[in-house]
Design an enzyme around this catalytic site. Structure first.
Site, PDB file in Angstrom:
ATOM      1  N   LYS A  61      -2.633   4.457  -3.464  1.00 40.14           N
ATOM      2  CA  LYS A  61      -1.842   3.849  -4.417  1.00 40.14           C
ATOM      3  C   LYS A  61      -1.769   4.318  -5.904  1.00 40.14           C
ATOM      4  CE  LYS A  61      -3.723  -0.388  -3.969  1.00 40.14           C
ATOM      5  NZ  LYS A  61      -5.118   0.260  -3.120  1.00 40.14           N
ATOM      6  N   ARG A  68      -2.533  -9.218  -3.691  1.00 38.37           N
ATOM      7  CA  ARG A  68      -3.434  -9.034  -2.862  1.00 38.37           C
ATOM      8  C   ARG A  68      -3.656 -10.120  -1.919  1.00 38.37           C
ATOM      9  NH1 ARG A  68      -5.903  -4.490  -6.027  1.00 38.37           N
ATOM     10  NH2 ARG A  68      -7.560  -3.383  -4.740  1.00 38.37           N
ATOM     11  N   ARG A  89     -14.172  10.455  -3.783  1.00 33.04           N
ATOM     12  CA  ARG A  89     -13.349  10.373  -4.937  1.00 33.04           C
ATOM     13  C   ARG A  89     -13.999  10.397  -6.378  1.00 33.04           C
ATOM     14  NH1 ARG A  89      -8.976   5.414  -4.592  1.00 33.04           N
ATOM     15  NH2 ARG A  89     -10.498   4.164  -5.464  1.00 33.04           N
ATOM     16  N   ARG A  92     -16.548   5.703  -9.156  1.00 37.84           N
ATOM     17  CA  ARG A  92     -16.479   4.365  -9.499  1.00 37.84           C
ATOM     18  C   ARG A  92     -17.443   3.661  -8.670  1.00 37.84           C
ATOM     19  NH1 ARG A  92     -10.242   2.499  -8.810  1.00 37.84           N
ATOM     20  NH2 ARG A  92     -11.476   0.725  -7.542  1.00 37.84           N
ATOM     21  N   ARG A 145     -14.655  -4.145   0.742  1.00 45.35           N
ATOM     22  CA  ARG A 145     -13.364  -4.074   0.235  1.00 45.35           C
ATOM     23  C   ARG A 145     -12.369  -3.980   1.436  1.00 45.35           C
ATOM     24  NH1 ARG A 145     -12.818   0.505  -4.108  1.00 45.35           N
ATOM     25  NH2 ARG A 145     -10.953  -0.252  -4.693  1.00 45.35           N
TER      26      ARG A 145
HETATM   27  P1  AMP Z   1      -8.107  -1.132  -7.460  1.00 44.57           P
HETATM   28  O1  AMP Z   1      -8.217  -0.328  -8.734  1.00 44.57           O
HETATM   29  O2  AMP Z   1      -6.695  -1.812  -7.093  1.00 44.57           O
HETATM   30  O3  AMP Z   1      -8.890  -0.650  -6.287  1.00 44.57           O
HETATM   31  O4  AMP Z   1      -8.977  -2.797  -7.872  1.00 44.57           O
HETATM   32  C1  AMP Z   1     -10.185  -2.521  -7.962  1.00 44.57           C
HETATM   33  C2  AMP Z   1     -10.961  -4.204  -8.071  1.00 44.57           C
HETATM   34  O5  AMP Z   1     -10.226  -4.951  -8.918  1.00 44.57           O
HETATM   35  C3  AMP Z   1     -10.471  -4.689  -6.480  1.00 44.57           C
HETATM   36  O6  AMP Z   1     -11.730  -4.555  -5.441  1.00 44.57           O
HETATM   37  C4  AMP Z   1     -10.725  -6.135  -6.813  1.00 44.57           C
HETATM   38  O7  AMP Z   1     -11.867  -6.690  -7.042  1.00 44.57           O
HETATM   39  C5  AMP Z   1     -10.203  -6.175  -8.600  1.00 44.57           C
HETATM   40  N1  AMP Z   1      -8.509  -6.578  -8.532  1.00 44.57           N
HETATM   41  C6  AMP Z   1      -7.650  -5.712  -8.647  1.00 44.57           C
HETATM   42  N2  AMP Z   1      -6.338  -6.176  -8.405  1.00 44.57           N
HETATM   43  C7  AMP Z   1      -6.694  -7.573  -8.121  1.00 44.57           C
HETATM   44  C8  AMP Z   1      -5.773  -8.812  -7.554  1.00 44.57           C
HETATM   45  N3  AMP Z   1      -4.513  -8.466  -7.585  1.00 44.57           N
HETATM   46  N4  AMP Z   1      -6.546  -9.758  -7.237  1.00 44.57           N
HETATM   47  C9  AMP Z   1      -7.798  -9.863  -7.249  1.00 44.57           C
HETATM   48  N5  AMP Z   1      -8.826  -8.713  -7.400  1.00 44.57           N
HETATM   49  C10 AMP Z   1      -8.026  -7.591  -7.918  1.00 44.57           C
END
Ligand code: AMP
Length: 211
Positions: free
Chosen positions: A13, A88, A124, A157, A168
């Protein structure tokens, strides 16, 4: 133009959002990045977010929604935006439709199998400064562990580590997957095979969304 990108962890994404935002000249808004900015502030809230993210869970709808709402009000989102990481779950999808982005044009769902996700995540690396993503095998930087764009050292990360990725993925299947059906019913869904050449995937999206 307002687009949402959906997909499991490691679906690509962030990578696609960065390329598409340049192509359409719209702002890339990542809720993961908004939360990581809060983590950097070293406040109690930041510590809470760090803990939640590192176990692979979702932060509360209220918190992430407030951050997103405020971000979308900034002038650079006037032309449109590409939202990566929100919604999400179904509650967030409703909030987006009712208040944050009732004018959403399209939702792009990047589909990748779990086994491939696990393999991808283990290699990654990302740049803490500019957010650029790399993969040690599939998309390596020119100089090992160094960002091509800004020269900063790359890092894995914390939430890309194997045990966190498994959680996740579990949460993705339980909470996030139902929103695919939600957008299908609304006729807003574009499904894309997320396995293959990054630029071919982008070309498919652009051909489907329009130049
Ligand atoms: P990402 O960078 O999109 O993979 O997001 C990393 C982490 O941020 C996720 O595993 C969640 O813990 C948190 N996160 C990001 N977006 C959301 C969302 N819309 N709702 C809840 N948690 C989020």
């Amino acid at each position: 133009m307002k687009i949402v990108l959906i997909g499991g962890p490691g679906a690509g994404k962030g990578t696609q959002a960065r390329i598409l935002s340049k192509h359409y000249n719209i702002t890339h808004v990542s809720t993961g990045d908004l939360l990581r900015e809060q983590m950097e502030l070293k406040t109690d809230l930041g510590a809470h977010i760090t803990e939640t993210m590192n176990e692979g869970s979702l932060v509360s709808d209220d918190l992430v929604t407030d951050l997103l709402r405020e971000r979308l009000l900034r002038p650079d989102c006037k032309n449109g935006c590409i939202i990566d990481g929100y919604p999400r779950n179904l509650q967030q999808a409703d909030i987006l439709a009712e208040t944050i982005a009732p004018d959403l044009n399209r939702t792009v769902y990047i589909n990748v199998d779990d086994a491939i996700v696990i393999e991808r995540m283990s290699g990654r690396e990302s740049c803490a400064k500019c957010g650029q993503m790399y993969h040690t095998t599939y998309n390596p930087p020119k100089v090992k562990h160094t960002c091509d764009a800004c020269g900063t050292a790359l890092m894995q990360r914390e939430d890309d580590k194997k045990s966190t990725v498994k959680n996740r993925l579990k949460i993705y299947h339980e909470m996030t997957k139902p929103i695919i059906e939600y957008y299908k019913k609304k006729n807003l869904l574009l499904e894309v095979n997320g396995v293959g050449d990054i630029h071919e995937i982008t070309a498919f999206i652009i051909n489907s969304l329009g130049k």
